[in-house]
Enzyme design. Structure first.
Site, PDB file in Angstrom:
ATOM      1  N   TYR A   1      -8.398  65.180  35.472  1.00 19.03           N
ATOM      2  CA  TYR A   1      -9.154  65.666  34.309  1.00 19.03           C
ATOM      3  C   TYR A   1     -10.058  66.796  34.810  1.00 19.03           C
ATOM      4  O   TYR A   1     -10.852  66.580  35.724  1.00 19.03           O
ATOM      5  CB  TYR A   1     -10.027  64.557  33.715  1.00 19.03           C
ATOM      6  CG  TYR A   1      -9.262  63.450  33.035  1.00 19.03           C
ATOM      7  CD1 TYR A   1      -8.651  62.430  33.759  1.00 19.03           C
ATOM      8  CD2 TYR A   1      -9.167  63.418  31.645  1.00 19.03           C
ATOM      9  CE1 TYR A   1      -7.955  61.412  33.117  1.00 19.03           C
ATOM     10  CE2 TYR A   1      -8.476  62.395  30.994  1.00 19.03           C
ATOM     11  CZ  TYR A   1      -7.875  61.404  31.738  1.00 19.03           C
ATOM     12  OH  TYR A   1      -7.191  60.395  31.102  1.00 19.03           O
TER      13      TYR A   1
ATOM     14  N   PRO B   1      -8.148  62.010  22.457  1.00 21.34           N
ATOM     15  CA  PRO B   1      -7.310  61.438  23.526  1.00 21.34           C
ATOM     16  C   PRO B   1      -7.953  61.406  24.907  1.00 21.34           C
ATOM     17  O   PRO B   1      -7.403  60.774  25.812  1.00 21.34           O
ATOM     18  CB  PRO B   1      -6.067  62.332  23.527  1.00 21.34           C
ATOM     19  CG  PRO B   1      -6.461  63.575  22.810  1.00 21.34           C
ATOM     20  CD  PRO B   1      -7.574  63.240  21.885  1.00 21.34           C
TER      21      PRO B   1
ATOM     22  N   TYR C   1     -12.090  52.866  31.557  1.00 23.13           N
ATOM     23  CA  TYR C   1     -10.765  53.496  31.626  1.00 23.13           C
ATOM     24  C   TYR C   1      -9.649  52.444  31.740  1.00 23.13           C
ATOM     25  O   TYR C   1      -8.607  52.562  31.089  1.00 23.13           O
ATOM     26  CB  TYR C   1     -10.708  54.475  32.800  1.00 23.13           C
ATOM     27  CG  TYR C   1      -9.571  55.458  32.694  1.00 23.13           C
ATOM     28  CD1 TYR C   1      -9.705  56.640  31.974  1.00 23.13           C
ATOM     29  CD2 TYR C   1      -8.346  55.205  33.310  1.00 23.13           C
ATOM     30  CE1 TYR C   1      -8.652  57.538  31.858  1.00 23.13           C
ATOM     31  CE2 TYR C   1      -7.285  56.095  33.199  1.00 23.13           C
ATOM     32  CZ  TYR C   1      -7.450  57.263  32.481  1.00 23.13           C
ATOM     33  OH  TYR C   1      -6.408  58.153  32.366  1.00 23.13           O
TER      34      TYR C   1
ATOM     35  N   LYS D   1      -7.266  56.194  24.923  1.00 20.17           N
ATOM     36  CA  LYS D   1      -7.576  54.911  24.292  1.00 20.17           C
ATOM     37  C   LYS D   1      -6.814  54.611  23.001  1.00 20.17           C
ATOM     38  O   LYS D   1      -6.800  53.468  22.546  1.00 20.17           O
ATOM     39  CB  LYS D   1      -9.094  54.851  23.979  1.00 20.17           C
ATOM     40  CG  LYS D   1      -9.947  54.698  25.202  1.00 20.17           C
ATOM     41  CD  LYS D   1      -9.870  53.292  25.770  1.00 20.17           C
ATOM     42  CE  LYS D   1     -10.321  53.211  27.197  1.00 20.17           C
ATOM     43  NZ  LYS D   1      -9.269  53.090  28.192  1.00 20.17           N
TER      44      LYS D   1
ATOM     45  N   HIS E   1      -1.041  53.210  38.499  1.00 21.28           N
ATOM     46  CA  HIS E   1      -2.044  54.140  39.028  1.00 21.28           C
ATOM     47  C   HIS E   1      -3.350  53.389  39.314  1.00 21.28           C
ATOM     48  O   HIS E   1      -3.919  52.770  38.429  1.00 21.28           O
ATOM     49  CB  HIS E   1      -2.334  55.250  38.001  1.00 21.28           C
ATOM     50  CG  HIS E   1      -1.277  56.309  37.977  1.00 21.28           C
ATOM     51  ND1 HIS E   1      -1.499  57.574  37.520  1.00 21.28           N
ATOM     52  CD2 HIS E   1       0.022  56.275  38.383  1.00 21.28           C
ATOM     53  CE1 HIS E   1      -0.387  58.293  37.635  1.00 21.28           C
ATOM     54  NE2 HIS E   1       0.547  57.512  38.137  1.00 21.28           N
TER      55      HIS E   1
HETATM   56  P1  FAD Z   1       1.405  55.316  14.414  1.00 25.11           P
HETATM   57  O1  FAD Z   1       1.966  55.556  15.757  1.00 25.11           O
HETATM   58  O2  FAD Z   1       0.850  56.484  13.656  1.00 25.11           O
HETATM   59  O3  FAD Z   1       2.538  54.636  13.551  1.00 25.11           O
HETATM   60  C1  FAD Z   1       2.435  54.468  12.148  1.00 25.11           C
HETATM   61  C2  FAD Z   1       3.815  54.333  11.560  1.00 25.11           C
HETATM   62  O4  FAD Z   1       3.687  54.079  10.160  1.00 25.11           O
HETATM   63  C3  FAD Z   1       4.636  55.617  11.684  1.00 25.11           C
HETATM   64  O5  FAD Z   1       5.913  55.317  12.197  1.00 25.11           O
HETATM   65  C4  FAD Z   1       4.696  56.156  10.272  1.00 25.11           C
HETATM   66  O6  FAD Z   1       5.894  56.880  10.011  1.00 25.11           O
HETATM   67  C5  FAD Z   1       4.608  54.888   9.445  1.00 25.11           C
HETATM   68  N1  FAD Z   1       4.077  55.100   8.094  1.00 25.11           N
HETATM   69  C6  FAD Z   1       3.084  55.927   7.707  1.00 25.11           C
HETATM   70  N2  FAD Z   1       2.876  55.842   6.397  1.00 25.11           N
HETATM   71  C7  FAD Z   1       3.767  54.945   5.914  1.00 25.11           C
HETATM   72  C8  FAD Z   1       4.039  54.439   4.634  1.00 25.11           C
HETATM   73  N3  FAD Z   1       3.348  54.854   3.552  1.00 25.11           N
HETATM   74  N4  FAD Z   1       5.019  53.516   4.484  1.00 25.11           N
HETATM   75  C9  FAD Z   1       5.729  53.092   5.570  1.00 25.11           C
HETATM   76  N5  FAD Z   1       5.503  53.546   6.828  1.00 25.11           N
HETATM   77  C10 FAD Z   1       4.536  54.461   6.986  1.00 25.11           C
HETATM   78  N6  FAD Z   1      -3.183  57.870  22.427  1.00 25.11           N
HETATM   79  C11 FAD Z   1      -3.423  57.648  23.706  1.00 25.11           C
HETATM   80  O7  FAD Z   1      -3.826  56.524  24.043  1.00 25.11           O
HETATM   81  N7  FAD Z   1      -3.187  58.634  24.653  1.00 25.11           N
HETATM   82  C12 FAD Z   1      -2.690  59.856  24.308  1.00 25.11           C
HETATM   83  O8  FAD Z   1      -2.474  60.700  25.173  1.00 25.11           O
HETATM   84  C13 FAD Z   1      -2.422  60.128  22.952  1.00 25.11           C
HETATM   85  N8  FAD Z   1      -1.921  61.316  22.533  1.00 25.11           N
HETATM   86  C14 FAD Z   1      -1.711  61.518  21.196  1.00 25.11           C
HETATM   87  C15 FAD Z   1      -1.197  62.740  20.761  1.00 25.11           C
HETATM   88  C16 FAD Z   1      -0.969  62.962  19.399  1.00 25.11           C
HETATM   89  C17 FAD Z   1      -0.409  64.289  18.943  1.00 25.11           C
HETATM   90  C18 FAD Z   1      -1.271  61.943  18.454  1.00 25.11           C
HETATM   91  C19 FAD Z   1      -1.066  62.179  16.974  1.00 25.11           C
HETATM   92  C20 FAD Z   1      -1.762  60.726  18.894  1.00 25.11           C
HETATM   93  C21 FAD Z   1      -1.983  60.510  20.256  1.00 25.11           C
HETATM   94  N9  FAD Z   1      -2.462  59.295  20.727  1.00 25.11           N
HETATM   95  C22 FAD Z   1      -2.691  59.080  22.028  1.00 25.11           C
HETATM   96  C23 FAD Z   1      -2.752  58.201  19.831  1.00 25.11           C
HETATM   97  C24 FAD Z   1      -1.606  57.179  19.789  1.00 25.11           C
HETATM   98  O9  FAD Z   1      -0.390  57.848  19.747  1.00 25.11           O
HETATM   99  C25 FAD Z   1      -1.840  56.319  18.568  1.00 25.11           C
HETATM  100  O10 FAD Z   1      -3.080  55.675  18.719  1.00 25.11           O
HETATM  101  C26 FAD Z   1      -0.735  55.295  18.334  1.00 25.11           C
HETATM  102  O11 FAD Z   1       0.463  55.931  17.964  1.00 25.11           O
HETATM  103  C27 FAD Z   1      -1.152  54.326  17.238  1.00 25.11           C
HETATM  104  O12 FAD Z   1      -0.070  53.526  16.879  1.00 25.11           O
HETATM  105  P2  FAD Z   1       0.076  52.964  15.405  1.00 25.11           P
HETATM  106  O13 FAD Z   1       1.326  52.174  15.409  1.00 25.11           O
HETATM  107  O14 FAD Z   1      -1.192  52.320  14.996  1.00 25.11           O
HETATM  108  O15 FAD Z   1       0.226  54.252  14.461  1.00 25.11           O
END
Ligand code: FAD
Length: 392
Positions: free
Chosen positions: A200, A292, A383, A296, A72
């Site tokens: 948006y 969101p 962005y 980011k 995009h």
């Molecule tokens: P996570 O994806 O949270 O992964 C963490 C992992 O650790 C999970 O698999 C969990 O099960 C595991 N875990 C947790 N505790 C433990 C433990 N004690 N022991 C072992 N494992 C554990 N971001 C955007 O950029 N655009 C969006 O549109 C957007 N929409 C979103 C919508 C929702 C509903 C949510 C909740 C988030 C959204 N985000 C979005 C944010 C984005 O999804 C996150 O920033 C991203 O998933 C971060 O990745 P991560 O691996 O750091 O954490």
């Protein structure tokens, strides 16, 4: 068990870090609390900055993303009865890639399986030990047994509710938080997107976002009250409310259909400082959350991974452990800029119960930033993603 880097969490942060380390010969073990199916069932982000895309390529997991991702060059802001396209390519020379977080996770899981590197799902009661000044250890329950993983470093990639941030000494961590008085109601449907690019929308009824995952799968969001219950939102009610918020010409071509996922997410800004405690490093959502608006969250996780990967390479392969001392400061500099942009986009586009003065200021900001080259460039360069800082 013994490894160089214990990675807690198999979300995008943990899987991407594991893949990058594996490829350069740094041993790592990933511990994940849930099953692979559970991890894949979470519908989240969909817009990838070019920095994330490049890191996926460096990790050797970009084949499907490069083939199926939608490039995009711009997106649209709609407000006060007018529409303004932000031409990211013309303003910055860069674009973003639309490719769902679920697909990213899928590709990374496949790569992990193919590499044969260890990943333990359903590892529960994970506890972190001696990471401040000793030899770090992680203990956990797996297949009915208590196990110990000895390691040199721990990467806390376990999201906002994980154990890593909770394990940091509470007198040495400082949390910054802003909770917003609304959430996002998201709907996923197998209907073609209403337009080729994201829209948006600011509307006095509330914010709306038209997004997508592919040419045939759309993701729509509505600003909603935190008191809303998802079961009270039939698909019909969602489509009616979305149509009421969209510009008329957009609403007229909206293709509706049955949803196959619907959920409400609260909006929050959060940063924990610092992001390093001895040999424990907080990565991604474990250290920070953004609303969101601005897409980011996942992208910030990627820039943390980039920084930690290069610092660990220095420490493990080039005898340069001092690079790890720079992890927290490098990450936080970029984190706060993304926090600022996400907060600002949220303030710019949502409906607030503010006084008349605040509403006029919001309108003036919408006008100003979209009617000058400088304003549009500011939006575009944030962005597409600010550059990653080298770890030297
Ligand atoms: P996570 O994806 O949270 O992964 C963490 C992992 O650790 C999970 O698999 C969990 O099960 C595991 N875990 C947790 N505790 C433990 C433990 N004690 N022991 C072992 N494992 C554990 N971001 C955007 O950029 N655009 C969006 O549109 C957007 N929409 C979103 C919508 C929702 C509903 C949510 C909740 C988030 C959204 N985000 C979005 C944010 C984005 O999804 C996150 O920033 C991203 O998933 C971060 O990745 P991560 O691996 O750091 O954490």
């Amino acid at each position: 068990m013994k490894t160089q880097v214990a990675i807690i969490g198999a979300g995008p942060s943990g899987l991407l870090l594991g893949q990058l380390l594996q490829r350069c010969g740094i041993d790592n073990v990933i511990l994940e609390r849930h099953t692979p199916d559970y991890v894949l069932s979470r519908v989240r982000a969909g817009v990838l900055e070019y920095g994330f895309v490049n890191l996926m390529r460096e990790a050797g997991v970009s084949a499907r993303m490069d083939a199926e991702g939608l490039e995009h060059d711009g997106f649209t802001l709609a407000f006060q009865g007018r529409r303004q396209r932000v031409d990211m390519m013309a303003l910055t020379g860069k674009s973003v890639l639309v490719y769902g977080q679920t697909e990213v996770t899928h590709d990374l899981m496949d790569a992990r399986r193919a590499s044969g590197a260890p990943i333990l799902y359903e590892a529960t009661d994970v506890q972190l030990h001696d990471f401040l000044d000793g030899k770090p250890r992680v203990t956990f329950m797996h297949e009915g047994q208590r196990k110990t993983l000895d390691c040199d470093y721990i990467a806390g990639c376990d999201g906002f509710h994980g154990v890593s941030r909770q394990s940091a000494p509470q007198d040495r961590i400082r949390n910054f938080e802003r909770v917003y008085p609304f959430g996002w109601l998201g709907l996923l449907t197998d209907t073609p997107p209403v337009e080729d690019e994201l829209i948006y929308v600011h509307n006095p009824r509330g914010f709306a976002l038209c997004s997508m995952r592919s040419h045939t799968r759309s993701r729509y969001y509505l600003q909603c009250s935190l008191a809303e219950h998802i079961e009270e939102w039939s698909d019909d009610r969602f489509w009616t409310e979305l149509s009421a918020r969209l510009p008329e010409d957009v609403a007229a071509k909206l293709q509706t259909g049955p949803s196959f996922e619907k959920s409400i997410a609260p909006l929050r800004s959060f940063v924990a400082e610092p992001m390093r405690f001895g040999k424990l490093f907080l990565v991604g959502d474990a250290a920070h959350i953004v609303p969101p608006t601005g897409a980011k969250g996942l992208n910030l996780a990627s820039s943390d991974v980039y920084t930690l990967y290069h610092a660990l390479r220095g420490a493990c392969l080039d005898n340069r452990p001092e690079l790890l001392d720079r992890y927290s400061e490098i990450c936080l500099r970029r984190v706060w800029k993304a926090e600022r942009f996400s907060w600002w986009m949220t303030s710019l586009l949502h409906a607030f119960d503010g006084d008349a003065f605040s509403q006029r200021i919001q309108q003036a900001e919408q006008d100003y930033y979209t009617s000058t080259q400088a304003g549009l460039t500011t939006i575009a360069e944030n962005y597409v993603g600010l550059p990653y800082e080298p770890v030297v």
